[in-house]
Design a protein around this motif. Structure first.
Motif, PDB file in Angstrom:
ATOM      1  N   GLY A 184      -1.468   7.564  -9.205  1.00 31.59           N
ATOM      2  CA  GLY A 184      -2.915   8.049  -9.089  1.00 31.59           C
ATOM      3  C   GLY A 184      -4.102   7.054  -9.203  1.00 31.59           C
ATOM      4  O   GLY A 184      -3.554   5.841  -9.606  1.00 31.59           O
ATOM      5  N   GLU A 185      -5.294   7.390  -9.362  1.00 32.31           N
ATOM      6  CA  GLU A 185      -6.331   6.267  -9.435  1.00 32.31           C
ATOM      7  C   GLU A 185      -6.326   5.494 -10.617  1.00 32.31           C
ATOM      8  O   GLU A 185      -6.330   4.334 -10.508  1.00 32.31           O
TER       9      GLU A 185
ATOM     10  N   LEU B  19      -8.598   1.900  -2.778  1.00 34.16           N
ATOM     11  CA  LEU B  19      -8.462   3.444  -2.993  1.00 34.16           C
ATOM     12  C   LEU B  19      -8.649   4.086  -1.643  1.00 34.16           C
ATOM     13  O   LEU B  19      -8.031   4.915  -1.510  1.00 34.16           O
ATOM     14  N   LYS B  20      -9.717   3.819  -0.775  1.00 38.28           N
ATOM     15  CA  LYS B  20      -9.934   4.321   0.505  1.00 38.28           C
ATOM     16  C   LYS B  20      -8.599   4.072   1.368  1.00 38.28           C
ATOM     17  O   LYS B  20      -8.141   4.940   2.078  1.00 38.28           O
TER      18      LYS B  20
ATOM     19  N   LEU C 167      -5.594   3.777   0.342  1.00 35.16           N
ATOM     20  CA  LEU C 167      -4.387   4.700  -0.104  1.00 35.16           C
ATOM     21  C   LEU C 167      -4.687   5.973   0.485  1.00 35.16           C
ATOM     22  O   LEU C 167      -3.587   6.441   0.440  1.00 35.16           O
ATOM     23  N   GLU C 168      -5.690   6.306   0.290  1.00 34.59           N
ATOM     24  CA  GLU C 168      -6.166   7.822   0.980  1.00 34.59           C
ATOM     25  C   GLU C 168      -5.597   7.937   2.354  1.00 34.59           C
ATOM     26  O   GLU C 168      -5.186   9.065   2.594  1.00 34.59           O
ATOM     27  N   GLU C 169      -5.716   6.979   3.015  1.00 38.06           N
ATOM     28  CA  GLU C 169      -5.416   7.064   4.532  1.00 38.06           C
ATOM     29  C   GLU C 169      -3.779   6.778   4.659  1.00 38.06           C
ATOM     30  O   GLU C 169      -3.214   7.835   5.226  1.00 38.06           O
TER      31      GLU C 169
ATOM     32  N   ARG D   7      -1.856   8.074   2.224  1.00 38.00           N
ATOM     33  CA  ARG D   7      -1.267   9.336   1.974  1.00 38.00           C
ATOM     34  C   ARG D   7      -1.552  10.478   2.907  1.00 38.00           C
ATOM     35  O   ARG D   7      -0.567  11.449   3.320  1.00 38.00           O
ATOM     36  N   ALA D   8      -2.714  10.324   3.766  1.00 38.41           N
ATOM     37  CA  ALA D   8      -3.041  11.472   4.988  1.00 38.41           C
ATOM     38  C   ALA D   8      -2.223  11.512   5.969  1.00 38.41           C
ATOM     39  O   ALA D   8      -1.817  12.156   6.816  1.00 38.41           O
TER      40      ALA D   8
ATOM     41  N   LYS E  20       0.732  -1.113   0.033  1.00 38.55           N
ATOM     42  CA  LYS E  20       0.029   0.037  -0.099  1.00 38.55           C
ATOM     43  C   LYS E  20       0.863   1.315  -0.225  1.00 38.55           C
ATOM     44  O   LYS E  20       0.398   2.107  -0.701  1.00 38.55           O
TER      45      LYS E  20
ATOM     46  N   ASP F  12     -12.405   0.015  -4.795  1.00 35.68           N
ATOM     47  CA  ASP F  12     -13.052   1.012  -4.192  1.00 35.68           C
ATOM     48  C   ASP F  12     -12.282   1.038  -2.541  1.00 35.68           C
ATOM     49  O   ASP F  12     -11.828   2.101  -1.981  1.00 35.68           O
TER      50      ASP F  12
ATOM     51  N   SER G 144       0.815   4.079  -3.023  1.00 29.40           N
ATOM     52  CA  SER G 144       0.386   5.479  -2.573  1.00 29.40           C
ATOM     53  C   SER G 144       0.899   6.579  -3.441  1.00 29.40           C
ATOM     54  O   SER G 144       0.181   7.560  -3.535  1.00 29.40           O
TER      55      SER G 144
END
Length: 270
Positions: free
Chosen positions: A160-161, A187-188, A190-192, A194-195, A153, A184, A157
């Motif tokens: 892009g999508e 992607l969720k 991976l958003e975590e 990056r954050a 992951k 989905d 990260s």
């Protein structure tokens, strides 16, 4: 002249086929099957016994295979290890990360790992055991899935999508009930990553195991590797140590990234 060229082409073709066949034999040796009999290789390859025997003998002579005199079984020889060492020593990521990962394992007592992405899987470049995470084998040279690992992951990260979909597709195999198996959900996750700046894995690939990883960037800002610490659930103790481990792993990732020429204020190339 035409006849000479034709003969040369034929000879080259035969030589190439022999090389391909010989190298294909090596691919049948694995962690699950580290030793093979010639009869097994004959069955697996579909080649004649005389052909396999000749190829195995050549690989023995060159040091790519070794035969146990008592059992008659063949295993991978020292020449393969030598070439693997050459390849690793030529890797900029391996050179930059090796000492950092070793220090991390020593400081935290956990396993420390460095990996890069090869297509839709990750490849371990180096691995060090800590006293709280002993292993009887090395992970170096092994591959693992991206969607069910913290390192995977972290590696994804930086994409892009559309790139993630191109690499991973829409659905993935489940290794435990905790594995993310759809686009989905990935992607969720991976958003975590990056954050927070790091990824976690809790029994997503194997029961009783946990991992925490951070991405490593090169001069351009692209994610080229990941570094992690891993161990049993009790050794990792993420409920109590997650912030501490994250700080250490991110610091290690930053050290490796800096060695690769990355500057924190640099903007990743699109």
């Amino acid at each position: 002249m035409a006849r000479s060229g034709s003969a040369g082409a034929g000879g080259t073709g035969t030589g190439t086929q022999s090389v391909e066949r010989a190298l294909s034999l090596l691919s049948y040796f694995s962690d699950e099957q580290p030793e093979r009999r010639i009869a097994e290789l004959v069955e697996l390859t579909g080649l004649g016994q005389s052909t396999v025997s000749r190829l195995v003998a050549a690989l023995e002579t060159l040091g790519y295979l070794v035969r146990d005199e008592r059992s008659g079984l063949h295993r991978i020889g020292p020449k393969v290890v030598e070439l693997a060492g050459v390849a690793l020593n030529q890797s900029p990521v391996h050179r930059a990360a090796r000492q950092v990962a070793q220090n991390l394992a020593h400081e935290l007592g956990l396993g420390a790992n460095v990996a890069e992405r090869h297509g839709d899987s990750m490849f371990y470049l180096c691995h060090f055991e800590g006293p709280q995470a002993p292993r009887a084998f090395t992970l170096t040279g092994r591959s693992a899935p991206l969607h069910s690992t913290a390192m995977g992951k972290a590696l994804l990260s930086g994409l892009g999508e559309e790139q993630v979909h191109e690499v991973m597709g829409a659905a993935y195999p489940a290794y435990t009930p905790h594995t993310v198996t759809d686009f989905d959900g990935l992607l969720k996750a991976l958003e975590e990553v990056r954050a927070r700046g790091y990824a976690t894995e809790v029994e997503e690939l194997a029961f009783g195991r946990a991992c925490l990883a951070a991405p490593v960037r090169d001069r351009s800002g692209a994610v080229v590797a990941a570094v992690s610490v891993s161990g049993s659930l009790s050794a990792m103790d993420l409920p109590g140590r997650q912030d501490e481990l994250a700080a250490k792993v991110i610091e290690a990732a930053d050290l490796i990234s800096t060695s690769l020429g990355f500057m924190a204020h640099a903007t990743p190339l699109s």
